[in-house]
Motif scaffolding. Structure first.
Motif, PDB file in Angstrom:
ATOM      1  N   UNK A 291      -1.440-137.304 -45.541  1.00 50.54           N
ATOM      2  CA  UNK A 291      -0.549-137.854 -44.516  1.00 50.54           C
ATOM      3  C   UNK A 291      -1.321-138.515 -43.389  1.00 50.54           C
ATOM      4  N   UNK A 292      -2.653-138.414 -43.427  1.00 51.35           N
ATOM      5  CA  UNK A 292      -3.459-138.982 -42.364  1.00 51.35           C
ATOM      6  C   UNK A 292      -3.793-138.005 -41.267  1.00 51.35           C
ATOM      7  N   UNK A 293      -3.449-136.754 -41.450  1.00 52.95           N
ATOM      8  CA  UNK A 293      -3.785-135.729 -40.450  1.00 52.95           C
ATOM      9  C   UNK A 293      -5.274-135.431 -40.528  1.00 52.95           C
ATOM     10  N   UNK A 294      -5.949-135.540 -39.386  1.00 54.13           N
ATOM     11  CA  UNK A 294      -7.382-135.273 -39.344  1.00 54.13           C
ATOM     12  C   UNK A 294      -7.628-133.785 -39.512  1.00 54.13           C
ATOM     13  N   UNK A 295      -8.498-133.449 -40.480  1.00 52.33           N
ATOM     14  CA  UNK A 295      -8.840-132.057 -40.750  1.00 52.33           C
ATOM     15  C   UNK A 295     -10.192-131.684 -40.148  1.00 52.33           C
ATOM     16  N   UNK A 296     -11.136-132.605 -40.203  1.00 49.75           N
ATOM     17  CA  UNK A 296     -12.495-132.307 -39.752  1.00 49.75           C
ATOM     18  C   UNK A 296     -13.254-133.618 -39.640  1.00 49.75           C
TER      19      UNK A 296
END
Length: 360
Positions: A291-296
């Protein structure tokens, strides 16, 4: 003549004296600072090593090569300006080096290295992307000549494979299960699909900003389900396609902060479905869910281990080893995604259906 022979023999004794052992560890490195995220959070990415030339991989020059270089001068073997990367399960690491106009092949199991340049008729000019079938064959794009070269393990030559129909090929990835090669024809704003005999099958996309359209597509990879992942560079996004070219999803937008795509280049997916993007403006590698959510994110601008200067190519092997072309630091940096029972995965949402294509 006798004087030259004595010099060669003396030189040979020095060579053998200095050949024992592998590369020494880099001094002054605190490995606890080369893990992301930082303590006390359990690390998910850890730095392993870097290499700039064969010696950093424990590969020394052969005796007669050293003798020849002693007489005629040493040949440059180091990495100049790396881009594309590929590593197989047999200890072979391939690096496209447009700065030197060669493809480096490092065979770490056999302790050999070679620089492949093409032929007089088809010289290698600007090598960019590398893909492999996981067995013995790799494919290399030359963006200046519009040619895709092929190399088979054990062959001393880099041979032209696809010589027509491409304008500026850059990214490339091989799907050996379906028998396909996917290539970015960047200036034509398309992904071109070939079979492994070099026959063109179909094309994906055209210029634009809508889902399934491109604005200078570059790097490619496949996820573990065989879906095609594309760096749509000047749309500042990642697009995902089914093997038949059907658009599935996309994410990303332009921005100068972490979580945005400023100058996206290499793209890769680890075994747990996380999407990695090397960003040459952020000087970092960012990890997202679909979804484009930044994880790291890991890396900052610099020259020390774990730092980057305009990173470009990116490759993740079957063991979750992460190779990054640290282009203007003239090196490859190697990391590992840590996946184990005691260290849960970065949380990532499942790949959505076609309706999720509006995610950005």
């Amino acid at each position: 003549m006798n004087t030259l022979l004595l010099l060669l023999l003396s030189f040979a004794s020095l060579l053998y004296a200095g050949c024992a052992g592998g590369p020494a560890p880099l001094p002054g490195i605190r490995l606890d600072l080369l893990r992301w995220p930082s303590a006390p959070t359990p690390p998910k990415i850890e730095w392993l090593r870097e290499f700039r030339d064969p010696r950093d991989l424990g590969i020394d020059k052969g005796f007669w090569t050293r003798i020849a270089e002693f007489v005629s001068g040493e040949e440059q073997t180091g990495i100049v300006r790396p881009y594309g990367l590929f590593a197989d399960d047999h200890g072979r690491i391939y690096v496209a080096d447009p700065g030197a106009g060669v493809m480096h092949l490092y065979d770490t199991e056999r302790r050999r290295s070679v620089r492949l340049k093409g032929s007089d008729e088809h010289p290698l000019r600007v090598p960019i992307g590398i893909a492999g079938d996981g067995s013995t064959t790799v494919y290399l794009t030359d963006s200046a000549s519009g040619i895709v070269f092929r190399h088979v393990a054990g062959d001393a030559l880099l041979r032209p494979f696809i010589t027509k129909g491409l304008e500026r090929p850059t990214g490339i990835v091989c799907d050996p299960v379906r028998g396909r090669l996917y290539l970015s024809d960047t200036t034509r704003q398309q992904i071109v699909v070939f079979d492994l005999a070099g026959k063109e099958l179909f094309r994906i996309g055209s210029r634009g900003a809508k889902p399934g359209e491109f604005n200078y597509p570059t790097d490619l990879c496949l996820d573990r389900q065989g879906r095609l992942v594309v760096t749509d560079s000047l749309n500042f996004r990642i697009q995902i396609f089914a093997p038949d070219g059907r658009f599935i999803a996309m994410f990303g937008q332009a921005g100068n902060r972490a979580g945005y795509l400023a100058k996206p280049k290499g793209v890769a997916v680890d075994s747990e479905g996380h999407y990695y993007s090397a960003d040459a403006l952020h000087d970092a590698v960012q990890i997202f869910d679909v979804t484009g959510r930044l994880l790291l994110t890991f890396g900052v601008r610099g020259t020390r281990p774990g730092e980057f200067w305009m990173p470009s190519g990116l490759f993740i092997d079957n063991r979750d080893t992460v190779y990054v072309a640290d282009t203007y630091n003239h090196r490859i940096q190697v990391f590992r995604y840590r996946r184990d029972a005691a260290n849960p995965s970065i949380k990532s949402d499942p790949l959505p259906g076609a309706k999720a294509g509006s995610a950005s």
